[in-house]
Design a protein around this motif. Sequence first.
Motif: not given
Length: 652
Positions: A270-278, A319-322, A346-353
């Motif tokens: 949960g640290v990665g998502a927390s850092r994205v929010r911050d 990634l979901n939080q981003l 290799v990037l997720d398609k949802a990120l590239m839209r």
Amino acid sequence: MSDKNSNNKPNAPKFKFNMYWVYGAIFIAFIAISFLNDSALTTKKISTNKFYKILESNDVERIMIINKNIAEVYIKREALTKEEYKQQTKSPFFRKGSPMFEYNFGDLQNFENKLNAYKAKDSLDFDTDSDTRGSLLDSVISFLPFILLIAIWIFFMRRMSGASGGGGAGGQIFNIGKSKAKLFDNDTKVKTSFVDVAGLEGAKEEVQEIVDFLKSPEKYTSLGGKIPKGALLVGPPGTGKTLLAKAVAGEAGVPFFSLSGSDFVEMFVGVGASRVRDLFKQAQQKSPSIIFIDEIDAIGRARGKNSMTGGNDERENTLNQLLTEMDGFGTDTNVIVLAATNRADVLDKALMRAGRFDRQIYVDLPDLNERKAIFEVHIKPLKLAKDVNLEFLAQQTPGFSGADIANMCNEAALIAARNNKKSIHHQDFLDAVDRIVGGLEKKNKVITPKEKETIAFHEAGHATVSWMLEHAAPLVKVTIVPRGQSLGAAWYLPAERMIVQTEQMLDEMCATLGGRAAEKIIFNKISTGALSDLEKVTKQARAMVTVYGLNEKVGNITYYDSSGQDAFVKPYSEETAKTIDKEISSMIEEQYQRAISILEENREKLTTLANLLLEKEVIFKDDLVKIFGERPFDKKEEEKAGQEETTEENNS
């Protein structure tokens, strides 16, 4: 003057509170209380005769037996005025009610018997009691393992959470979910601008528009347009993606948050998502601002792409939080996300839209003019001689990225300094190219005369065939000095083509096979020295047949899959595979025989060139002109260029 003003600031704190001060105060108070309560400060050790003399005087009020071997003697209050006790009562540590003497009696049973005997004999009225005590040192030693465990735990928690963060030393444990982004604002400005970025004209135009969005958003919003949310910089390593992002920060003059994709990754869930929010919270507070995430593929990889090994839930949560944060922006927040990667596949398609990364800016390897501009940037701090030709150096470095050119300029400066030169000459740059492309020169490598002759004819074969073919790259330099893993090398000046025709690829294959063909003609034997040549032509032939559709037998079909989805599936039948193998072999053999026939026609010139190479070890284009004459293809190109210039003049 500035010091006085800074001292008079009303809101400037005089000191920063640290939680360790409280811990230190408690520890000192504990030591002080233990020290002051220690009976060793007030008691005096006495001998056996002295003890029994005091006992007989009936001045003893109470005897406390400690740990079954020490007797603490308490004197009656009315007896403290006697002369023999006055010296101890004057001590600053003496307190009424504390023991005055200490006597080590040895055996407890004998001591108790003697006390009872004296008490009965002299009708004494003292009391006896017993107690068990431990020293302060014993207490500290008993708690030492727990103290060490707590200290080690605090140390590791501070290391994991980043001891340089805010919140004081005691608050580091709770700051692990804070963003690690480095902020560049008015206090720490980025000095890089678009002037420092040579080439990349198309990419600079795209990011320049982002700078305009941030400086004057009303210019676009007044027409109903929305400010883009993100731009993705894609390209090979060393092409200047990070440099371009720094230039955007320097030009925009807005707060710039810079971090790497791996900064979100942590061992705790949960640290990665927390850092994205911050991170996005801080960026919104300082709006308008820019967030730059370098190497975004560390967290932006496609989710669940490799189903056999399972997904990384923590990375996917980040990634979901981003994705959520980039969607959650209002159109008026003025926060733009820049990201860079060399692994866009290799990037997720949802990120590239569209709506997240609205723009994908491709930062390609520099062409001839861009390389010259990059050279001009990197030679500014260098002390150059007058013979340096940047045009030639730009031609000599096809496929070099901006980072490669910077490394080459630095290597040339080091070579010049190593040779005790006052300035950097053109030859130093050429030596730097040799060092980077070919590797370190091996001066002490032992080569027999027969091997040296074979290498010379091999390299002369390459040079001869390439000189005689129209579409082969013209030669610049041939050497038989061992470098890196190669025993000899030939440098060419390839034309920078956007598309390649069949004849051009076949000529290049023929020139590559010229080395082995020369060995066959001169010695009637072939060696293992053509390994890299064979690898190159095999790849070229396979690409012509299976990728580019340049083979008549196989036809206009490609088996190349740009998506990479069918990596483990062969897209053709066994019958087609046989045809492909046959056509590849036939194509290579045809060019090999073509190279042999060219060398047979120019055998004397080949021998002359090889002998010159054995004599000098390094030969240049001018030496080939003396032996073979000018290339007829170069004359055709010059005549064609002259005709085009004449036509333009007539039209004007």
